[in-house]
Scaffold this motif. Structure first.
Motif, PDB file in Angstrom:
ATOM      1  N   ALA A   6     -24.621   1.797  13.684  1.00 41.56           N
ATOM      2  CA  ALA A   6     -24.097   1.595  12.331  1.00 41.56           C
ATOM      3  C   ALA A   6     -22.853   2.453  12.156  1.00 41.56           C
ATOM      4  CB  ALA A   6     -25.159   1.958  11.296  1.00 41.56           C
ATOM      5  N   THR A   7     -21.836   1.876  11.545  1.00 45.38           N
ATOM      6  CA  THR A   7     -20.582   2.615  11.346  1.00 45.38           C
ATOM      7  C   THR A   7     -20.209   2.550   9.867  1.00 45.38           C
ATOM      8  OG1 THR A   7     -19.348   0.619  11.944  1.00 45.38           O
ATOM      9  CG2 THR A   7     -19.721   2.241  13.688  1.00 45.38           C
ATOM     10  N   TYR A   8     -19.614   3.656   9.382  1.00 48.26           N
ATOM     11  CA  TYR A   8     -19.343   3.779   7.953  1.00 48.26           C
ATOM     12  C   TYR A   8     -17.913   4.234   7.708  1.00 48.26           C
ATOM     13  CZ  TYR A   8     -24.423   3.703   7.858  1.00 48.26           C
ATOM     14  OH  TYR A   8     -25.728   3.344   8.032  1.00 48.26           O
ATOM     15  N   SER A   9     -17.303   3.680   6.685  1.00 51.42           N
ATOM     16  CA  SER A   9     -15.949   4.104   6.319  1.00 51.42           C
ATOM     17  C   SER A   9     -15.786   3.992   4.809  1.00 51.42           C
ATOM     18  CB  SER A   9     -14.914   3.219   7.028  1.00 51.42           C
ATOM     19  OG  SER A   9     -15.160   1.854   6.735  1.00 51.42           O
ATOM     20  N   TRP A  10     -14.805   4.749   4.288  1.00 49.89           N
ATOM     21  CA  TRP A  10     -14.576   4.731   2.834  1.00 49.89           C
ATOM     22  C   TRP A  10     -13.114   5.106   2.583  1.00 49.89           C
ATOM     23  CZ3 TRP A  10     -17.771   8.191  -1.103  1.00 49.89           C
ATOM     24  CH2 TRP A  10     -17.549   7.735  -2.419  1.00 49.89           C
ATOM     25  N   HIS A  11     -12.415   4.232   1.903  1.00 46.61           N
ATOM     26  CA  HIS A  11     -11.043   4.544   1.518  1.00 46.61           C
ATOM     27  C   HIS A  11     -10.605   3.656   0.366  1.00 46.61           C
ATOM     28  CE1 HIS A  11      -6.555   4.918   2.010  1.00 46.61           C
ATOM     29  NE2 HIS A  11      -6.949   6.188   2.046  1.00 46.61           N
ATOM     30  N   SER A  12      -9.668   4.177  -0.413  1.00 54.13           N
ATOM     31  CA  SER A  12      -9.185   3.442  -1.588  1.00 54.13           C
ATOM     32  C   SER A  12      -8.204   2.332  -1.218  1.00 54.13           C
ATOM     33  CB  SER A  12      -8.500   4.427  -2.535  1.00 54.13           C
ATOM     34  OG  SER A  12      -7.475   5.107  -1.831  1.00 54.13           O
ATOM     35  N   VAL A  56     -26.120  -2.481   3.662  1.00 52.92           N
ATOM     36  CA  VAL A  56     -26.356  -1.613   4.828  1.00 52.92           C
ATOM     37  C   VAL A  56     -26.841  -0.253   4.325  1.00 52.92           C
ATOM     38  CG1 VAL A  56     -25.234  -0.397   6.739  1.00 52.92           C
ATOM     39  CG2 VAL A  56     -24.739  -2.815   6.340  1.00 52.92           C
ATOM     40  N   ALA A  57     -27.938   0.232   4.912  1.00 53.28           N
ATOM     41  CA  ALA A  57     -28.501   1.518   4.478  1.00 53.28           C
ATOM     42  C   ALA A  57     -27.478   2.636   4.689  1.00 53.28           C
ATOM     43  CB  ALA A  57     -29.770   1.814   5.269  1.00 53.28           C
ATOM     44  N   PRO A  58     -27.486   3.664   3.847  1.00 56.30           N
ATOM     45  CA  PRO A  58     -26.534   4.777   4.022  1.00 56.30           C
ATOM     46  C   PRO A  58     -26.808   5.526   5.332  1.00 56.30           C
ATOM     47  CG  PRO A  58     -28.121   5.286   2.296  1.00 56.30           C
ATOM     48  CD  PRO A  58     -28.352   3.856   2.679  1.00 56.30           C
ATOM     49  N   PRO A  59     -25.886   6.421   5.747  1.00 57.44           N
ATOM     50  CA  PRO A  59     -26.010   7.096   7.044  1.00 57.44           C
ATOM     51  C   PRO A  59     -27.337   7.836   7.235  1.00 57.44           C
ATOM     52  CG  PRO A  59     -23.864   7.525   6.104  1.00 57.44           C
ATOM     53  CD  PRO A  59     -24.646   6.785   5.053  1.00 57.44           C
ATOM     54  N   ALA A  60     -27.765   7.902   8.499  1.00 54.53           N
ATOM     55  CA  ALA A  60     -28.967   8.659   8.858  1.00 54.53           C
ATOM     56  C   ALA A  60     -28.542   9.998   9.443  1.00 54.53           C
ATOM     57  CB  ALA A  60     -29.787   7.877   9.875  1.00 54.53           C
ATOM     58  N   MET A  61     -29.422  11.000   9.325  1.00 54.25           N
ATOM     59  CA  MET A  61     -29.074  12.353   9.795  1.00 54.25           C
ATOM     60  C   MET A  61     -29.647  12.661  11.171  1.00 54.25           C
ATOM     61  SD  MET A  61     -29.520  14.586   6.347  1.00 54.25           S
ATOM     62  CE  MET A  61     -31.109  13.895   5.959  1.00 54.25           C
ATOM     63  N   LEU A 120     -18.437  12.605  12.429  1.00 51.95           N
ATOM     64  CA  LEU A 120     -19.048  11.287  12.671  1.00 51.95           C
ATOM     65  C   LEU A 120     -20.545  11.402  12.946  1.00 51.95           C
ATOM     66  CD1 LEU A 120     -16.317   9.722  14.992  1.00 51.95           C
ATOM     67  CD2 LEU A 120     -16.692   9.305  12.553  1.00 51.95           C
ATOM     68  N   GLN A 121     -21.034  12.644  13.060  1.00 54.97           N
ATOM     69  CA  GLN A 121     -22.436  12.858  13.468  1.00 54.97           C
ATOM     70  C   GLN A 121     -23.247  13.637  12.451  1.00 54.97           C
ATOM     71  OE1 GLN A 121     -20.656  14.810  17.205  1.00 54.97           O
ATOM     72  NE2 GLN A 121     -22.602  13.958  17.928  1.00 54.97           N
ATOM     73  N   ASP A 122     -22.636  14.017  11.331  1.00 53.14           N
ATOM     74  CA  ASP A 122     -23.325  14.961  10.434  1.00 53.14           C
ATOM     75  C   ASP A 122     -24.279  14.285   9.456  1.00 53.14           C
ATOM     76  OD1 ASP A 122     -21.571  13.786   8.698  1.00 53.14           O
ATOM     77  OD2 ASP A 122     -20.441  15.602   8.221  1.00 53.14           O
ATOM     78  N   GLY A 123     -24.421  12.963   9.566  1.00 53.87           N
ATOM     79  CA  GLY A 123     -25.376  12.274   8.701  1.00 53.87           C
ATOM     80  C   GLY A 123     -24.848  12.030   7.301  1.00 53.87           C
ATOM     81  N   LYS A 124     -23.566  12.340   7.090  1.00 52.67           N
ATOM     82  CA  LYS A 124     -23.043  12.198   5.739  1.00 52.67           C
ATOM     83  C   LYS A 124     -21.801  11.313   5.697  1.00 52.67           C
ATOM     84  CE  LYS A 124     -22.962  16.662   4.785  1.00 52.67           C
ATOM     85  NZ  LYS A 124     -22.687  17.868   4.044  1.00 52.67           N
ATOM     86  N   ALA A 125     -21.693  10.552   4.638  1.00 47.79           N
ATOM     87  CA  ALA A 125     -20.460   9.807   4.402  1.00 47.79           C
ATOM     88  C   ALA A 125     -19.438  10.779   3.820  1.00 47.79           C
ATOM     89  CB  ALA A 125     -20.734   8.670   3.437  1.00 47.79           C
ATOM     90  N   HIS A 146     -13.504  14.843   5.742  1.00 49.45           N
ATOM     91  CA  HIS A 146     -14.839  14.355   6.095  1.00 49.45           C
ATOM     92  C   HIS A 146     -14.803  12.998   6.784  1.00 49.45           C
ATOM     93  CE1 HIS A 146     -15.789  17.477   3.044  1.00 49.45           C
ATOM     94  NE2 HIS A 146     -16.593  17.822   4.030  1.00 49.45           N
ATOM     95  N   ASN A 147     -13.627  12.647   7.288  1.00 43.95           N
ATOM     96  CA  ASN A 147     -13.480  11.419   8.071  1.00 43.95           C
ATOM     97  C   ASN A 147     -12.776  11.759   9.374  1.00 43.95           C
ATOM     98  OD1 ASN A 147     -14.330   9.120   6.273  1.00 43.95           O
ATOM     99  ND2 ASN A 147     -12.868  10.140   4.923  1.00 43.95           N
TER     100      ASN A 147
END
Ligand SMILES: [Zn+2]
Length: 450
Positions: free
Chosen positions: A113-119, A41-46, A72-77, A86-87
């Motif tokens: 598209a939805t994005y998440s990141w956690h250990s 999946v492509a990375p976030p769009a701005m 959730l809208q800043d274009g950044k993960a 940042h989440n």
């Protein structure tokens, strides 16, 4: 197989006449440690439609340690796998919640598209996506927990569950099969479930939601874009971060940075202070207005220490206009205050003093041809020596021409060693008020004001 894993909805029953397209859910995943690259999946769009949407929590409570909804809208993960600021995530013990996105008008929805990141347990995404055009009878824009959205005018678009992928980076892309549209909607609803975690810590660390309008502009993806320019004599470094505005990178390289390289040492030479060395490195960051703190969204630029933040929206509008001059103003502040040793050793001057210096150097030395700091019939009535910025710069020009050629250096020295209003008399033989009267009288005559 986990039965919850990935259940794209195929339209079996439809109440509308047109056939609904089949929906495709693509899940990307990776365990990359540094860069956000969620697999296929492509990375976030701005610049997607989500950047301008109005997000709102419809049910559930945000965690007190998470970022505000605009993350959730800043274009950044997020920046790493445990980056709460940042989440966005629902609070401990909450079993998920609902977020609505008002698209401020109908769009032809191409992708969500939805994005998440956690250990750990907070990485996977489990949610149902609904859309609506708000036209159904009895439509409820904010269905509370327990109310089936489908019963109050919402259409279920997709059912997402990335649970099987485990920890790491998750990217979900919801599209129509073969690029078909998902439909026309003016609102979306994310009905989010928490992951299983015995301590109630299972709410997803959501980093970004992209909403793509089929008729919108080509998507710009966030990518770190940093370039370092070293001065020819090796003394200074200028670091340009155009990650948030890649479209301005070339403009900045060609039109902005060479001017900074030429003028920074000049300004340092104009404003010497014994025992104080201005920074040898300046960071220039071009930021989208939406990612600036609220108080800074309307300003063209600001400096803090040796960091100059440039509002990319302003720079874009003013490429041939005020953009470069405004950066000159900011690097004067870097010379004034950029090093930790720059703090004043005596009474700090009022801000009009230092803002006036920055604007004098900009308008009278860097771009005198622009005549941006003139006293005119329009501003004459309200112009005073301490009106700050351009007006004070004009007053300084008068003092420099008539009384004290060395005013910039002296004012800067006073900024560091201690300022007092008495200095005006010491330097020119006249008080600031007397100088003010003489300057105003000159302008009055020149403008032919009775
Ligand atoms: Zn300033």
């Amino acid at each position: 197989m986990n039965p919850r894993f990935l259940l794209p909805l195929l339209p079996l029953v439809s109440t509308s006449f047109a056939a609904d397209p089949a929906v495709k859910v693509t899940v990307g995943h990776s365990t990359e440690a540094n860069v956000f690259k969620p697999g296929e999946v492509a990375p976030p769009a701005m610049n997607d439609a989500g950047a301008k949407a109005f997000f709102k929590i419809v049910s559930g409570k945000a965690d007190e340690n998470c970022g505000v909804l605009p993350v959730l809208q800043d274009g950044k993960a997020a920046g790493n796998d445990d980056d709460p600021e940042h989440n966005f995530f629902f609070g401990i013990g909450e079993k998920g919640g609902r977020i609505s996105a008002d698209l401020k008008g109908p769009i032809d929805l191409k992708e969500v598209a939805t994005y998440s990141w956690h250990s750990g347990e907070r990485a996977p995404q489990i949610y149902k996506l609904y859309g609506s055009d708000g036209s159904a009878p009895g439509f409820n824009a904010e269905p509370a927990a327990g109310v089936d959205p489908a019963s109050v005018g919402w259409k279920l678009i997709a059912n997402v569950d990335t649970h099987e992928k485990g920890a790491g980076q998750h990217g979900v892309s919801i599209t129509g099969e073969n690029g078909a549209s998902l439909g026309t909607f003016n609102r979306l609803l994310f009905d989010i479930q928490a992951n299983d975690d015995p301590n109630g810590w299972g709410n997803t660390f959501l980093s970004e939601i992209d909403i793509v309008d089929a008729k919108g502009p080509a998507l710009q993806r966030y990518e770190r874009k940093i370039e370092t320019l070293t001065s020819k004599d090796g003394k200074f470094k200028y670091i340009l971060d155009s990650s948030e505005s890649p479209d301005l990178a070339d403009w900045a390289k060609i039109n902005l940075m060479p001017v900074m390289e030429e003028w920074y040492p000049k300004i340092i030479a104009m404003l010497p202070v014994e025992g104080y060395t201005p920074p040898d490195t300046i960071y220039f960051t071009m930021k989208q207005a939406t990612t600036l703190p609220g108080y800074a969204q309307g300003v063209p630029a600001y400096a803090s220490g040796n960091n100059v933040t440039l509002n990319a929206n302003f720079m874009r509008d003013q490429q041939g206009g005020e953009a470069v001059g405004c950066a000159i103003h900011e690097i004067v502040h870097v010379v004034q205050f950029g090093s930790p040793g720059g703090s004043t050793r005596g009474e700090r001057p009022p801000t009009w003093v230092t803002e006036g210096v920055a604007d004098y150097i900009r308008w009278f030395l860097y771009e005198p041809q622009a005549k941006g700091a003139e006293i005119t019939k329009r501003n004459f009535g309200s112009a005073n020596y301490d009106s700050s910025y351009r007006v004070t710069a004009n007053f300084y020009d008068f003092v420099i021409k008539n009384h004290e050629k060395d005013l910039m250096r002296k004012l800067n020295l006073a900024t560091h060693n201690g300022y007092s209003a008495d200095l005006w008399k010491e330097w020119t033989g006249k008080t600031a008020d007397e100088l003010n009267e003489a300057w105003k009288a000159g302008n009055k005559t020149r403008l032919g004001i009775e």
